[in-house]
Write an enzyme that holds these catalytic residues in place. Structure first.
Site: not given
Length: 393
Positions: A124, A126, A156-157, A366
């Site tokens: 986590a 972002t 967005f996780i 990523e």
């Protein structure tokens, strides 16, 4: 296939994963995509077959077979189902903070559970307002006795809502830039933690992607990874090692699409002959296969570097190059596969439509490919400066 790259033992293990993927996971791929449901049956399959163990050392209950074989496993599964391959890639992503910066006590507490697949992990970093610019994060953590109190949110996780353990980054010094970021491991039942929503997505539909909320979330001080202020460095070290997992996923998608397009072109006839024998189609297939093989060279090179103990500075560029090239190839090749199938490629009955949708995210998560190009160029300049300095000295 570069047969000289893998040892006999690695090829045997790869073939086991390949058979498992084709016989047990491939038949589920379309249903997973259509239902948008997390495939717990695939997780259970990984647990039963010890597949999660490919990501971990023997001391934590894993196979100790190294990074290259882990990447090969992700690639093989992605050939038939990108969502299922992501489960493995994110298990590595969510575990790397502990592997790289965890205390012995933290490793003993969590890594065996992750290696067996009893627990799933997540990463986590972002936030809604800080994607590529991690220093702009707003999630904060303050010390309160024997605990840290986290406040803020993440966006967005991957594995949101299914993970048992999250590697979370928050600012312990709100006035500092990236030097004020710290890293924590947060269990899913921590007071004040919740998953606010899950996102509907274009691809990797069976994987959960969600928003996390930390509402005065209390975490034991013992769950701090490393020291305060080391979070950004930990995050970057993690990404240097995890991005090739995305590259492996992308390569698998690309190779799976190439293989399917080839088989289709071999059996589909127009003008009295298989379309694979028409020059324009044959040339497209040749380009697709060549791109996959070139991407595989970069990916496997990275795996060998890690297994051979390459220093961190050497991994950054190699990781970015593998992620950039493999994901660009995935998008190009899956688009070409749809074209080879023509109208059939555009309908959901055929898997290349799904593969094309799944490929797109590999260019984004990523670290976007734009960021990868910046990283590669920066490393090129660093290497040149070091070379010139060595020459002067």
């Amino acid at each position: 296939m570069p047969w000289d790259v893998l040892t006999d033992e690695q090829r045997e293990l790869r073939d086991v994963v390949r058979t498992l993927a084709r016989e047990r996971i491939g038949p589920r791929a379309a249903e997973i995509d259509e239902s948008h449901e997390f495939p717990w049956d695939v997780v259970e399959l990984y647990r039963e077959q010890g597949i999660f163990g490919l990501l971990f050392g023997e001391e934590w209950g894993g196979t100790g077979t190294g990074t290259l074989l882990a990447l090969v496993a992700i690639e093989e599964i992605a050939k038939v189902c990108a969502t299922s391959s992501l489960i493995l890639a994110v298990q590595e992503l969510g575990s790397l903070g502990l592997k790289l910066a965890g205390s012995q006590e933290q490793k003993e507490r969590y890594l065996p559970k992750l290696a067996s697949g009893e627990w799933l992990g997540a990463y986590a970093l972002t936030e809604a307002g800080s994607g590529s610019d991690s220093a702009a994060m707003r999630t904060a953590a303050r010390r309160d006795g024997d605990e840290y109190v986290l406040s803020g949110g993440k966006r967005f996780i991957t594995n949101a809502g299914v993970a048992n353990l999250y590697t979370v980054f928050a600012k312990t010094d709100p006035d500092a830039d990236h030097t004020g970021i710290s890293a924590f491991v947060v269990e899913s039942d921590a007071p004040g933690f919740q998953v606010a929503r899950l996102e509907p997505k274009m691809g990797i539909a069976g994987s959960t992607t969600g928003e996390l909320i930390f509402d005065e979330c209390r975490v034991p001080a013992a769950n701090l990874l490393g020291e305060e202020g080391e979070g950004f460095r930990i995050a970057m070290r993690i990404l240097d090692r995890s991005r090739p997992g995305v590259a492996a996923q992308a390569l698998g998608i690309a190779q799976g699409a190439t293989d399917y397009a080839l088989e289709y072109a071999r059996t589909r006839e127009t003008m009295g002959q298989p379309i694979a024998e028409h020059q324009l189609v044959a040339a497209k297939l040749a380009d697709m296969e060549t791109k996959c093989e070139a991407a595989r060279g970069l990916l496997y090179r990275f795996g060998r570097m890690v297994d051979d103990g390459a220093p961190d500075d050497d991994l950054t560029k190699a990781s970015a190059m593998a992620k950039l090239f493999c994901s660009d190839v995935a998008m190009e090749v899956t688009t070409d596969a749809v074209q080879v199938l023509g109208g059939y490629g555009y309908i959901k009955e055929y898997p290349v439509e799904r593969m094309m949708r799944d490929a797109k995210i590999t260019q984004i998560y990523e670290g976007t490919n734009e960021i990868q190009r910046i990283v590669i160029a920066r490393e090129m300049l660093r290497e040149q400066r070091a070379f010139l300095l060595a020459g002067v000295m």
